[in-house]
Scaffold this active site. Structure first.
Site, short mmCIF file in Angstrom:
data_model
loop_
_atom_site.label_atom_id
_atom_site.label_comp_id
_atom_site.label_asym_id
_atom_site.label_seq_id
_atom_site.Cartn_x
_atom_site.Cartn_y
_atom_site.Cartn_z
N HIS A 1 -19.25 8.68 -32.41
CA HIS A 1 -20.21 8.49 -33.45
C HIS A 1 -20.44 7.80 -35.01
O HIS A 1 -20.90 8.79 -35.36
CB HIS A 1 -20.30 10.17 -33.65
CG HIS A 1 -18.44 10.47 -34.13
ND1 HIS A 1 -18.47 11.18 -35.62
CD2 HIS A 1 -17.30 10.75 -34.12
CE1 HIS A 1 -17.21 11.02 -36.08
NE2 HIS A 1 -16.61 11.17 -34.54
N HIS B 1 -6.74 -10.31 -43.07
CA HIS B 1 -5.58 -10.44 -44.20
C HIS B 1 -4.47 -9.38 -44.38
O HIS B 1 -3.34 -9.60 -44.85
CB HIS B 1 -4.94 -11.77 -44.96
CG HIS B 1 -6.51 -13.23 -44.77
ND1 HIS B 1 -6.30 -14.13 -44.19
CD2 HIS B 1 -7.97 -13.45 -44.89
CE1 HIS B 1 -6.75 -14.70 -43.88
NE2 HIS B 1 -7.50 -14.01 -43.81
N CYS C 1 -9.17 10.46 -39.18
CA CYS C 1 -9.31 12.57 -38.69
C CYS C 1 -8.56 12.58 -37.48
O CYS C 1 -7.76 14.03 -37.54
CB CYS C 1 -10.90 12.71 -38.48
SG CYS C 1 -12.29 12.61 -40.02
N GLU D 1 -21.56 3.42 -51.84
CA GLU D 1 -20.28 4.43 -51.27
C GLU D 1 -18.84 3.49 -51.41
O GLU D 1 -18.71 2.59 -51.27
CB GLU D 1 -20.60 3.97 -49.85
CG GLU D 1 -19.60 4.62 -48.27
CD GLU D 1 -19.31 6.08 -48.82
OE1 GLU D 1 -20.42 7.17 -48.75
OE2 GLU D 1 -18.39 6.28 -49.00
N ARG E 1 -17.20 32.93 -42.79
CA ARG E 1 -15.93 32.11 -42.31
C ARG E 1 -14.70 32.66 -42.92
O ARG E 1 -13.82 32.65 -42.78
CB ARG E 1 -16.57 30.96 -42.98
CG ARG E 1 -16.75 30.46 -42.01
CD ARG E 1 -17.65 28.55 -42.11
NE ARG E 1 -18.49 28.55 -41.21
CZ ARG E 1 -18.68 27.55 -41.44
NH1 ARG E 1 -18.92 26.57 -43.00
NH2 ARG E 1 -20.04 26.86 -40.49
#
Ligand code: MEZ
Length: 595
Positions: free
Chosen positions: A96, A109, A119, A178, A424
């Site tokens: 995914h 290297h 994960c 990022e 939750r």
């Protein structure tokens, strides 16, 4: 070159197509099978330095790593080509994560490691999975360089990519940074869907919902400590965010229910596939089509301000290029939360020490830290959400949508113990009170068929099964008569549309279609509700109480939208809505500065 290619293809078979088994590795050492470095392996196949780096080092290894990756693809093919030819149960090239750099996992290297094991826990013998040659020494940092652009966006999850695309479309020159080797962040893992009220897809399906109802559910779910103005923006803009995503190529036309919602408002791809990987791939393509500069392996270490407190750029630490500065008119921080930083989680909530997480390894809270250092107010930092259903012994989230589509929660004694669609926090608390602080999510073939993403759990070998409830109970080691009676009572409640025991409001289907399935689950750290305080324009608020000029934030790095408990499906919704607001307002700074 032909000869070289055939040798490299043979080598490719050796180190790129090794099959993977979904057996959890105790040590997580996927490279144990092969200790030579990739450079050494290439050399032993007559593939020399120049084949990867070009003659006289013409192929620069910069932070994007695009040059060397092109060489890998030229010889071995794209990830989709490799995955099409692969055998084996787990196919690492067809995941995914999409068409990511080969260097995300394979390194010349230094030790190669499978990114997915951040994960998962696949045992994957991997060539180059251990050795470091002498050429692997870190490079000298490049001479300090200074670049300029209009808008810098920090963090390339859904909020960051949305902000970057929106700012670009408003005329800004954007650089999207990022720190991880791939884009997508936690958004890539988002499963259940995107909440939105009063959408065209709801109308098509005859679902009655309203902005007001979404506002009320979100406030109630967040125990009313949410910032009401931000929640209004979330609910009011949710339908237009669905339209925007659809207009750029996303399919979120399927609508289901998540816990804490009074209506079916969770939008996801046709058939109930996972929302995150799909949306991220659509956003990636849109960023690429627009030629937005996206730099992976690029961690922002500081946000720059002038003497008047205006944000003027960032200092970046590039994996290969070292430290450099980007000066900009505006900075948008979309770096996510800190659920994958156990020390930080335990600092704010000591009782959560040692709990697993559903997050990707990059969710370590650097964004909150650099925002704090720049002078932003942090709020609600102790509000950390535990997701009730992470597959036991793993980091794999079992989406709430499985319960939404009809699954029940059963304890080790074979009994239901909670309304599966409560919020939750309450569901997690109830599970932690059961034997083994864990439970089983139980469903049948009808539920399985109703939601595409369930297939992924079978693929990962997380599901136990039986032809009858009794057979399933035996596999799970629980009293057979108890599970049979539980399922029978639940089915009668579905027929009567009345769950007298636990008051579950939505019971879409009975559990009567063999086979019967169960996944062992435990609660895990899932989402950090706290973060930088923002206003409805996505401006970051300074400790003085005023908005910080030129500084915007969106997504999990911010606080206020979700209060003490986020409703499932509100995260993707927030990333798109506030990402759009932040991107549009950041682009306006360019025009203000030009005047
Ligand atoms: O928004 C979420 O966290 C979500 C929908 C999770 C899930 O259970 O799928």
């Amino acid at each position: 070159m032909k000869y070289l290619k055939s040798i490299m293809l043979m080598a490719g078979m050796l180190f790129l197509l090794l099959p993977a088994d979904p057996v959890p590795a105790a040590t997580g050492d996927p490279g144990a099978g092969d200790r030579a470095s990739l450079a050494d392996l290439h050399k032993s196949n007559q593939v020399g330095c120049a084949d990867c780096h070009g003659k006289a080092k013409k192929i620069v290894v910069d932070d994007s790593e695009k040059g060397v990756n092109k060489r890998c693809v030229d010889c071995h093919g794209t990830l989709s080509q490799l995955s099409a030819n692969a055998s084996g149960h787990i196919n690492p090239h067809g995941s995914h994560l999409g068409e990511i750099n080969c260097t995300t996992c394979h390194r010349g290297h230094e030790a190669s490691t499978a990114y997915c094991n951040g994960c998962h826990a696949f045992t994957m013998p991997m060539a180059g999975g251990g050795a470091v040659t002498k050429r692997g020494a870190p490079r000298k940092p490049a001479k300090q360089r200074v670049e300029t652009c209009d808008v810098v966006v920090i963090g390339a999850g859904a909020a960051g990519m949305t902000a970057a695309i929106t700012a670009h479309d408003a005329g800004a020159r954007v650089i999207l940074l990022e720190k991880q080797p791939i884009t997508g962040g936690n958004s890539m893992l988002a499963a259940g869907g995107m909440n939105a009220a009063d959408t065209r897809f709801q109308k098509e399906k005859g679902i009655t919902d309203s902005v007001e109802l979404m506002y009320e559910d979100t406030m109630k779910g967040g125990k009313n400590i949410n910032d009401p103005a931000l929640v209004r923006i979330l609910a009011k803009n949710s339908a237009s965010s669905v339209d925007w995503l659809t207009s750029i190529g996303a399919d979120i036309s399927d609508v289901g229910r998540m816990a804490g919602a009074s209506a079916n408002r969770t939008h996801r791809p046709t058939g109930g596939a996972a929302v995150g990987a799909h949306i991220v791939n659509v956003l990636r393509k849109n960023a690429e089509d627009r030629k937005i500069e996206v730099r992976v392996n690029s961690k922002v270490v500081r946000i720059l301000e002038d003497k008047k407190g205006r944000v003027t750029g960032v200092v970046v630490e590039g994996k290969h290029s070292g430290r450099y500065t980007i000066r900009s008119k505006a900075v948008v921080l979309t770096a996510g939360g800190f659920s994958a930083n156990p020390d930080k989680v335990a600092y704010y909530r000591p009782e959560l020490k040692g709990m697993t997480t559903s997050n990707q390894p990059g969710a370590t809270g650097d964004g909150v830290e650099i925002g704090d250092k720049a002078g932003a107010v942090l709020m609600d930092m102790k509000e950390i959400q535990i997701h009730p259903t992470v597959a036991a012994g793993s980091r794999i989230l079992i989406t709430e949508a499985v319960r939404g589509n009809g699954a029940i929660l059963v304890n080790h004694e074979g009994k239901r113990f909670v309304n599966e669609l409560t919020t939750r926090d309450k569901a997690s608390e109830a599970i932690l009170a059961q034997t083994g602080k864990s439970a089983f999510m139980v469903f049948d073939e009808g539920v399985r068929k109703s939601l595409k993403q369930i297939d992924g759990y079978f693929h990962l070998d997380l599901v136990k099964e039986g032809d009858t409830p009794e057979a399933l109970a035996r596999v799970l080691g629980m009293p057979a008569e108890s599970l049979t009676a539980t399922i029978d009572t639940y089915n009668k409640a579905v027929d009567a549309k009345n769950d007298a025991e636990f008051k579950r409001a939505d019971m879409p289907r009975p559990l009567r279609t063999p086979k019967y399935y169960a996944i062992a689950i435990k609660p895990g750290v899932h989402y950090t509700m706290g973060g930088l305080k923002i206003n409805t324009d996505a401006q970051v608020i300074a400790k003085s109480g005023s908005p910080m000029p030129g500084f915007y934030a969106a997504g999990e790095v911010t606080g206020g939208v979700h209060g003490a408990n986020r409703l499932g499906g509100n995260s993707i919704s927030e990333t798109i809505t506030f990402g759009r607001i932040a991107g549009a307002n950041a682009a306006k700074m360019m025009k203000t500065a030009k005047k």
